[in-house]
Enzyme design. Structure first.
Site, PDB file in Angstrom:
ATOM      1  N   ASP A  10       0.873  -1.175   0.000  1.00  0.00           N
ATOM      2  CA  ASP A  10       0.000   0.000   0.000  1.00  0.00           C
ATOM      3  C   ASP A  10       0.906   1.220   0.000  1.00  0.00           C
ATOM      4  O   ASP A  10       2.113   1.130   0.249  1.00  0.00           O
ATOM      5  CB  ASP A  10      -0.897  -0.010   1.249  1.00  0.00           C
ATOM      6  CG  ASP A  10      -1.797   1.227   1.299  1.00  0.00           C
ATOM      7  OD1 ASP A  10      -2.426   1.554   0.266  1.00  0.00           O
ATOM      8  OD2 ASP A  10      -1.848   1.903   2.344  1.00  0.00           O
ATOM      9  N   GLU A  60      -6.198   9.534   9.531  1.00  0.00           N
ATOM     10  CA  GLU A  60      -4.821   9.466  10.064  1.00  0.00           C
ATOM     11  C   GLU A  60      -4.652  10.349  11.296  1.00  0.00           C
ATOM     12  O   GLU A  60      -3.757  10.138  12.100  1.00  0.00           O
ATOM     13  CB  GLU A  60      -3.813   9.805   8.970  1.00  0.00           C
ATOM     14  CG  GLU A  60      -3.877   8.782   7.855  1.00  0.00           C
ATOM     15  CD  GLU A  60      -2.570   8.535   7.129  1.00  0.00           C
ATOM     16  OE1 GLU A  60      -1.616   9.291   7.349  1.00  0.00           O
ATOM     17  OE2 GLU A  60      -2.532   7.575   6.338  1.00  0.00           O
TER      18      GLU A  60
HETATM   19  N1  DGL Z   1      -4.019   3.896  -0.014  1.00  0.00           N
HETATM   20  C1  DGL Z   1      -4.657   4.953  -0.764  1.00  0.00           C
HETATM   21  C2  DGL Z   1      -5.870   4.358  -1.480  1.00  0.00           C
HETATM   22  O1  DGL Z   1      -6.440   3.373  -1.079  1.00  0.00           O
HETATM   23  C3  DGL Z   1      -5.069   6.101   0.129  1.00  0.00           C
HETATM   24  C4  DGL Z   1      -3.901   6.911   0.652  1.00  0.00           C
HETATM   25  C5  DGL Z   1      -3.117   7.593  -0.442  1.00  0.00           C
HETATM   26  O2  DGL Z   1      -3.627   8.550  -1.052  1.00  0.00           O
HETATM   27  O3  DGL Z   1      -2.013   7.146  -0.703  1.00  0.00           O
HETATM   28  O4  DGL Z   1      -6.279   4.887  -2.482  1.00  0.00           O
END
Ligand code: DGL
Length: 269
Positions: free
Chosen positions: A16, A157
């Site tokens: 991620d 967050e």
């Molecule tokens: N992990 C991102 C998503 O699921 C969210 C956080 C980001 O913008 O990096 O799109």
């Protein structure tokens, strides 16, 4: 057919842009508790949600290469933005099962909708129209209304999972979807499952689809189909890696997983 002589004993790789993908890890460990998992959070380059496809492509390829060095048997792209923009590209260049969250979420929504689906996600995810494409590929009659919600990630967050500010922002982003009477909503971003309660309160009666849970189910099925399920009778081992210092990740991990994790190792991608 097993690709590349993969073995069931190898870990599942998850990446991620940062800590949000832990919602996918949590969903996977819930239904596959004995799988070993290697998680990489690209905390040095987060957020991905406002970046272009070519940048996300470069980052995602590097992330997969890192997970392959960790000897994973499958890669789950937990980040909705990466899944939306570059999943097909990744599938085309790596000879290992690669799964994303977008198609899984779209399929799950199609199972329950009465015809009108709302999709929320980062700016890049919504701009890519990936959810809309995945849905119309299966059923052209379904109406999809999409909305980017860029303030949701920082809200989560900062730990604002409930309360007045969060409720106001949820109303601001979702009132048009409510007015249009969507019957199902896809939470198309890693962070949004943490806002489930406030979203469900505002959109009362609308079905919530958690793309993390949908992707976990599809990962389990994919491992089963290819004979790669780990049948060991013990709790799986979890290893965490990040690309920036571990402190903030550790703090947020508690929020996402509701339990502490082992200290992540910082690496260069
Ligand atoms: N992990 C991102 C998503 O699921 C969210 C956080 C980001 O913008 O990096 O799109």
């Amino acid at each position: 057919m097993k690709k590349n002589n993969l073995s069931s004993k190898q870990p599942i790789g998850i990446f991620d842009s940062g800590v949000g993908g832990l919602t996918v890890l949590r969903a996977i460990e819930k239904i596959m508790p004995n799988e070993d998992i290697v998680y990489f959070g690209d905390t040095a380059r987060v957020p991905y949600g406002n970046k272009t496809a070519s940048t996300i492509k470069k980052f995602s390829i590097e992330n997969v290469l890192f997970l392959l060095e960790q000897n994973v048997k499958m890669v789950v792209v937990a980040c909705n933005t990466s899944s939306a923009l570059v999943l097909n590209h990744l599938k085309g260049i790596f000879n290992i099962p690669i799964l994303g969250v977008v198609e899984a979420g779209a399929r799950e929504a199609l199972k329950v909708t009465a015809g009108k689906i709302g999709v929320i996600g980062t700016e890049s995810t919504i701009r890519s129209k990936s959810y809309q494409k995945a849905i119309s590929l299966e059923n052209k009659k379904i109406k999809v209304i999409a909305k980017s919600c860029p303030l949701f990630v920082p809200l989560v967050e900062e730990g604002f999972l409930d309360g007045e500010i969060t409720r106001l922002i949820v109303r601001m982003y979702l009132q048009n979807l409510k007015k249009n009477r969507i019957d199902t909503i896809i939470l198309g971003c890693t962070h949004y499952p943490l806002l489930k309660k406030v979203i469900a309160d505002f959109l009362s009666g609308v079905k919530l689809i958690d793309s993390a849970e949908a992707a976990a189910k599809e990962s389990k099925n994919a491992l089963k189909r290819s004979g790669l399920e780990n049948k060991a009778r013990r709790a799986g081992n979890k290893k965490f890696f990040v690309s920036d210092e571990a402190k903030k990740f550790l703090k947020l991990a508690k929020l996402f997983l509701k339990r502490p994790i082992s200290k992540p190792r910082m690496i260069d991608v």
